[in-house]
Design a protein around this motif. Structure first.
Motif, PDB file in Angstrom:
ATOM      1  N   ALA A  91       0.834  -1.201   0.000  1.00 28.98           N
ATOM      2  CA  ALA A  91       0.000   0.000   0.000  1.00 28.98           C
ATOM      3  C   ALA A  91       0.873   1.257   0.000  1.00 28.98           C
ATOM      4  CB  ALA A  91      -0.949  -0.004   1.200  1.00 28.98           C
ATOM      5  N   VAL A  92       1.974   1.224   0.735  1.00 29.31           N
ATOM      6  CA  VAL A  92       2.916   2.352   0.734  1.00 29.31           C
ATOM      7  C   VAL A  92       3.487   2.543  -0.670  1.00 29.31           C
ATOM      8  CG1 VAL A  92       5.193   3.110   1.561  1.00 29.31           C
ATOM      9  CG2 VAL A  92       3.472   2.297   3.186  1.00 29.31           C
ATOM     10  N   LYS A  93       3.833   1.448  -1.332  1.00 32.71           N
ATOM     11  CA  LYS A  93       4.358   1.527  -2.704  1.00 32.71           C
ATOM     12  C   LYS A  93       3.348   2.241  -3.605  1.00 32.71           C
ATOM     13  CE  LYS A  93       6.479   0.849  -6.538  1.00 32.71           C
ATOM     14  NZ  LYS A  93       7.385   1.915  -6.934  1.00 32.71           N
ATOM     15  N   MET A  94       2.078   1.894  -3.462  1.00 29.84           N
ATOM     16  CA  MET A  94       1.046   2.516  -4.281  1.00 29.84           C
ATOM     17  C   MET A  94       0.934   4.008  -3.969  1.00 29.84           C
ATOM     18  SD  MET A  94      -1.775  -0.545  -4.139  1.00 29.84           S
ATOM     19  CE  MET A  94      -2.907   0.158  -5.349  1.00 29.84           C
ATOM     20  N   ALA A  95       1.004   4.366  -2.683  1.00 32.20           N
ATOM     21  CA  ALA A  95       0.941   5.775  -2.294  1.00 32.20           C
ATOM     22  C   ALA A  95       2.164   6.532  -2.817  1.00 32.20           C
ATOM     23  CB  ALA A  95       0.839   5.894  -0.770  1.00 32.20           C
ATOM     24  N   GLU A  96       3.330   5.887  -2.764  1.00 35.59           N
ATOM     25  CA  GLU A  96       4.538   6.512  -3.312  1.00 35.59           C
ATOM     26  C   GLU A  96       4.379   6.790  -4.804  1.00 35.59           C
ATOM     27  OE1 GLU A  96       7.810   4.404  -0.326  1.00 35.59           O
ATOM     28  OE2 GLU A  96       7.469   3.568  -2.321  1.00 35.59           O
ATOM     29  N   ARG A  97       3.727   5.881  -5.505  1.00 35.71           N
ATOM     30  CA  ARG A  97       3.502   6.064  -6.942  1.00 35.71           C
ATOM     31  C   ARG A  97       2.673   7.312  -7.196  1.00 35.71           C
ATOM     32  NH1 ARG A  97       2.912   2.529 -11.210  1.00 35.71           N
ATOM     33  NH2 ARG A  97       4.774   1.555 -10.343  1.00 35.71           N
ATOM     34  N   LEU A  98       1.637   7.531  -6.361  1.00 31.28           N
ATOM     35  CA  LEU A  98       0.805   8.724  -6.516  1.00 31.28           C
ATOM     36  C   LEU A  98       1.622   9.995  -6.293  1.00 31.28           C
ATOM     37  CD1 LEU A  98      -2.479   7.552  -4.771  1.00 31.28           C
ATOM     38  CD2 LEU A  98      -1.998   7.673  -7.230  1.00 31.28           C
ATOM     39  N   VAL A  99       2.516   9.956  -5.321  1.00 25.47           N
ATOM     40  CA  VAL A  99       3.398  11.100  -5.084  1.00 25.47           C
ATOM     41  C   VAL A  99       4.323  11.284  -6.279  1.00 25.47           C
ATOM     42  CG1 VAL A  99       5.267  12.000  -3.637  1.00 25.47           C
ATOM     43  CG2 VAL A  99       3.274  10.923  -2.568  1.00 25.47           C
ATOM     44  N   ASP A 100       4.916  10.178  -6.769  1.00 21.41           N
ATOM     45  CA  ASP A 100       5.818  10.243  -7.929  1.00 21.41           C
ATOM     46  C   ASP A 100       5.126  10.843  -9.145  1.00 21.41           C
ATOM     47  OD1 ASP A 100       7.870   9.092  -6.489  1.00 21.41           O
ATOM     48  OD2 ASP A 100       7.606   7.091  -7.352  1.00 21.41           O
ATOM     49  N   ASN A 101       3.854  10.512  -9.322  1.00 21.20           N
ATOM     50  CA  ASN A 101       3.109  10.971 -10.497  1.00 21.20           C
ATOM     51  C   ASN A 101       2.509  12.369 -10.315  1.00 21.20           C
ATOM     52  OD1 ASN A 101       3.739   8.581 -11.767  1.00 21.20           O
ATOM     53  ND2 ASN A 101       1.773   7.613 -11.320  1.00 21.20           N
ATOM     54  N   GLY A 102       2.783  12.997  -9.167  1.00 18.44           N
ATOM     55  CA  GLY A 102       2.286  14.338  -8.929  1.00 18.44           C
ATOM     56  C   GLY A 102       0.828  14.415  -8.534  1.00 18.44           C
ATOM     57  N   VAL A 103       0.201  13.269  -8.285  1.00 13.94           N
ATOM     58  CA  VAL A 103      -1.205  13.254  -7.876  1.00 13.94           C
ATOM     59  C   VAL A 103      -1.337  13.811  -6.461  1.00 13.94           C
ATOM     60  CG1 VAL A 103      -3.196  11.758  -7.418  1.00 13.94           C
ATOM     61  CG2 VAL A 103      -1.700  11.302  -9.386  1.00 13.94           C
ATOM     62  N   VAL A 104      -0.333  13.551  -5.634  1.00 17.10           N
ATOM     63  CA  VAL A 104      -0.292  14.035  -4.257  1.00 17.10           C
ATOM     64  C   VAL A 104       1.005  14.813  -4.090  1.00 17.10           C
ATOM     65  CG1 VAL A 104      -0.200  13.374  -1.830  1.00 17.10           C
ATOM     66  CG2 VAL A 104      -1.576  12.034  -3.439  1.00 17.10           C
ATOM     67  N   LYS A 105       0.915  16.005  -3.557  1.00 18.62           N
ATOM     68  CA  LYS A 105       2.128  16.788  -3.327  1.00 18.62           C
ATOM     69  C   LYS A 105       2.840  16.245  -2.097  1.00 18.62           C
ATOM     70  CE  LYS A 105       0.415  20.873  -5.539  1.00 18.62           C
ATOM     71  NZ  LYS A 105      -0.271  22.116  -5.407  1.00 18.62           N
ATOM     72  N   GLN A 106       4.162  16.216  -2.138  1.00 20.98           N
ATOM     73  CA  GLN A 106       4.951  15.627  -1.062  1.00 20.98           C
ATOM     74  C   GLN A 106       4.776  16.320   0.278  1.00 20.98           C
ATOM     75  OE1 GLN A 106       9.001  14.914  -2.067  1.00 20.98           O
ATOM     76  NE2 GLN A 106       8.491  13.694  -3.838  1.00 20.98           N
ATOM     77  N   ASN A 107       4.552  17.620   0.292  1.00 21.52           N
ATOM     78  CA  ASN A 107       4.448  18.352   1.555  1.00 21.52           C
ATOM     79  C   ASN A 107       3.006  18.577   2.004  1.00 21.52           C
ATOM     80  OD1 ASN A 107       7.231  18.550   1.720  1.00 21.52           O
ATOM     81  ND2 ASN A 107       7.262  20.417   0.496  1.00 21.52           N
ATOM     82  N   THR A 108       2.075  17.827   1.440  1.00 23.63           N
ATOM     83  CA  THR A 108       0.663  17.993   1.753  1.00 23.63           C
ATOM     84  C   THR A 108       0.282  17.090   2.912  1.00 23.63           C
ATOM     85  OG1 THR A 108       0.188  18.455  -0.565  1.00 23.63           O
ATOM     86  CG2 THR A 108      -1.681  17.841   0.821  1.00 23.63           C
ATOM     87  N   ARG A 109      -0.432  17.652   3.870  1.00 26.20           N
ATOM     88  CA  ARG A 109      -0.963  16.847   4.968  1.00 26.20           C
ATOM     89  C   ARG A 109      -2.404  16.513   4.647  1.00 26.20           C
ATOM     90  NH1 ARG A 109       0.284  18.980  10.833  1.00 26.20           N
ATOM     91  NH2 ARG A 109      -1.646  17.863  11.014  1.00 26.20           N
ATOM     92  N   SER A 110      -2.798  15.303   5.013  1.00 25.69           N
ATOM     93  CA  SER A 110      -4.186  14.873   4.774  1.00 25.69           C
ATOM     94  C   SER A 110      -5.091  15.398   5.858  1.00 25.69           C
ATOM     95  CB  SER A 110      -4.265  13.358   4.754  1.00 25.69           C
ATOM     96  OG  SER A 110      -3.426  12.843   3.751  1.00 25.69           O
TER      97      SER A 110
END
Length: 110
Positions: A91-110
């Motif tokens: 699941a972390v790998k999948m979340a990392e992919r979203l960050v890599d693809n710019g879907v989620v910004k790295q400094n964004t808090r949920s």
């Protein structure tokens, strides 16, 4: 603001130590997966989901084994904790992919 009691502080610290152990184990599993499979940048998200589902199946098998329920097949999934760590790592790998693809910004808090 009221200061926490000694009992509340002790309970929080105990929870923090457990969480740190679990997160460290997930991190080590991600490192192991990277060593075995590489970055997998070209692996589609749908395929990563299939990997996640396969790992969740192993969690179910481990629960069956732990509870001595009849298994329909032979399994090596007898370590429930390790199987849960593997699910979390995928699941972390999948979340990392979203960050890599710019879907989620790295400094964004949920």
């Amino acid at each position: 603001m009221k200061l926490p009691t000694h009992e509340e502080t002790t309970e929080f610290n105990s929870g923090l130590m457990k969480r740190t152990k679990v997160l460290n184990d997930i991190h080590r599993e991600r490192e192991r997966q990277f060593y075995l499979h590489g970055e997998q940048k070209e692996t589609p998200m749908e395929m990563l989901y299939i990997f996640l589902a396969e790992e969740m199946g192993e969690v179910a098998e481990a629960i069956q084994t732990k509870n001595k329920l009849d298994n329909v097949k032979e399994t090596d999934s007898d370590n429930l904790y390790q199987e849960l760590v593997e699910v979390a790592a995928v699941a972390v790998k999948m979340a990392e992919r979203l960050v890599d693809n710019g879907v989620v910004k790295q400094n964004t808090r949920s």
